[in-house]
Design an enzyme around this catalytic site. Structure first.
Site, short mmCIF file in Angstrom:
data_model
loop_
_atom_site.label_atom_id
_atom_site.label_comp_id
_atom_site.label_asym_id
_atom_site.label_seq_id
_atom_site.Cartn_x
_atom_site.Cartn_y
_atom_site.Cartn_z
N HIS A 8 63.00 83.31 60.25
CA HIS A 8 62.69 82.62 58.99
C HIS A 8 63.99 82.01 58.45
CE1 HIS A 8 61.53 81.86 54.88
NE2 HIS A 8 60.28 81.89 55.31
N GLY A 19 59.11 77.09 49.08
CA GLY A 19 59.26 77.60 47.72
C GLY A 19 59.63 76.53 46.71
N GLU A 23 58.69 75.16 59.55
CA GLU A 23 58.86 75.25 58.10
C GLU A 23 60.06 74.42 57.67
OE1 GLU A 23 56.92 79.11 56.51
OE2 GLU A 23 58.96 79.57 57.10
N LYS A 80 57.29 88.13 51.70
CA LYS A 80 58.75 88.20 51.47
C LYS A 80 59.08 89.51 50.73
CE LYS A 80 58.91 83.22 51.65
NZ LYS A 80 59.56 81.98 51.26
N SER A 92 55.23 75.53 50.98
CA SER A 92 54.39 75.18 49.83
C SER A 92 52.94 74.87 50.21
CB SER A 92 55.02 74.01 49.04
OG SER A 92 56.30 74.39 48.56
N ASN A 100 53.15 85.45 54.06
CA ASN A 100 54.51 85.98 54.10
C ASN A 100 54.85 86.43 52.69
OD1 ASN A 100 57.18 86.55 54.41
ND2 ASN A 100 57.85 84.44 54.80
N GLU A 155 65.18 81.95 55.63
CA GLU A 155 65.94 82.83 54.72
C GLU A 155 66.77 83.83 55.52
OE1 GLU A 155 62.49 83.97 52.46
OE2 GLU A 155 62.33 81.90 51.76
P1 PGA Z 1 56.27 79.00 50.49
O1 PGA Z 1 57.04 79.83 51.61
O2 PGA Z 1 54.83 78.94 50.90
O3 PGA Z 1 56.47 79.79 49.23
O4 PGA Z 1 56.90 77.65 50.44
C1 PGA Z 1 56.72 79.67 52.98
C2 PGA Z 1 57.60 80.54 53.82
O5 PGA Z 1 58.79 80.67 53.52
O6 PGA Z 1 57.14 81.14 54.80
#
Ligand code: PGA
Length: 252
Positions: free
Chosen positions: A97, A175, A169, A11, A214, A9, A99
């Protein structure tokens, strides 16, 4: 056959030139994939066509959009429809997601509509769910995440469920560098599978449930070794070719 999936991903990251280089570097070092393994790159909209061209002829490698709208076409300035994605042969779309839920107000009902239209156009949704930190601290994460599935997925038919990938998630792990332990991931993902199986029966055993939050080269193998962790949705570490290739190599 239940698929084991490494999904990048990206982003809202990378210029076109950086995106091309990253994709070239990962594809050049891609291991031989087993029949049950798939690799997905969820790239920003402007790079979909470039990415789709780069993976041409690569078996079990797919491009995903990071979002889509609920309508087929029309006066919705700035939105992207599944009909457009289909015309580019895009195979997957990330939906729900955290976000999108947090910054763009997407709720379970709205996501149900997005799932419907993606399925109608034969684009596989990677449906994200997961709890925030305060819910985890209160110990009510199982109910919280089950509700996300119930409100967005439970209107689907068993046949439709089989075309969906789920990504668990936990928001506190995205993140932050704070990964859920493999035990926490397994516990929740087994729970989600049991929630799905109460409604959809055996089909739940064929549904891929990814872990996200992560994931990195150094923890992927341990996470993916869990029986209900069928790969990962990877943000930060997917922006580094070596890291993402290591993650792909960690798939069951
Ligand atoms: P991350 O993000 O691996 O940077 O924690 C995962 C995601 O949001 O899909």
């Amino acid at each position: 056959m239940k698929k084991q999936i490494a999904a990048a991903n990206w982003k809202m990251n990378l210029t076109l030139q950086q995106a091309e280089k990253l994709l070239d570097d990962v594809l050049a070092n891609l291991p031989q994939l087993q029949p049950q393994q798939q690799v997905v790159f969820a790239v920003p909209f402007p790079y979909l066509q470039m990415a789709q061209q780069k993976i041409a002829g690569k078996q079990q490698v797919f491009i995903a959009a990071q979002n889509c709208y609920t309508k087929k076409s029309g006066a919705f300035t700035g939105e992207v429809s599944v009909e457009m994605l289909q015309s580019l042969n895009i195979g997957f779309v990330v939906l729900g997601h955290s976000e999108r839920r947090e910054y763009f107000g997407e709720d379970n009902q709205f996501l149900a509509e997005k799932l419907n239209i993606a399925l109608q156009y034969n684009i596989t949704p990677i449906f994200c769910c997961g709890e925030p930190l305060n819910i985890r601290e209160a110990g009510t994460q199982n109910e919280f995440v089950a509700k996300q599935l119930e409100e967005s997925l439970f209107h689907l038919s068993t046949e439709q469920l089989q075309k969906i990938v789920i990504a668990y998630e936990p928001i506190w792990a995205i993140g932050t560098g704070k990964t859920a332990t493999s035990v926490q991931a397994q516990e929740m993902q087994a729970h989600l599978r049991s929630v799905l199986s109460k409604k959809f029966g055996d089909a739940a055993n064929n549904t891929s449930i990814l872990y996200g939050g992560s994931v990195k080269g150094s923890n992927a193998k341990e996470l993916f070794s869990q029986p209900d962790v069928d790969g990962g949705l990877v943000g930060g570490a997917s922006l580094n070719a070596d890291e993402f290739v290591t993650i792909i190599k960690s798939l069951k």
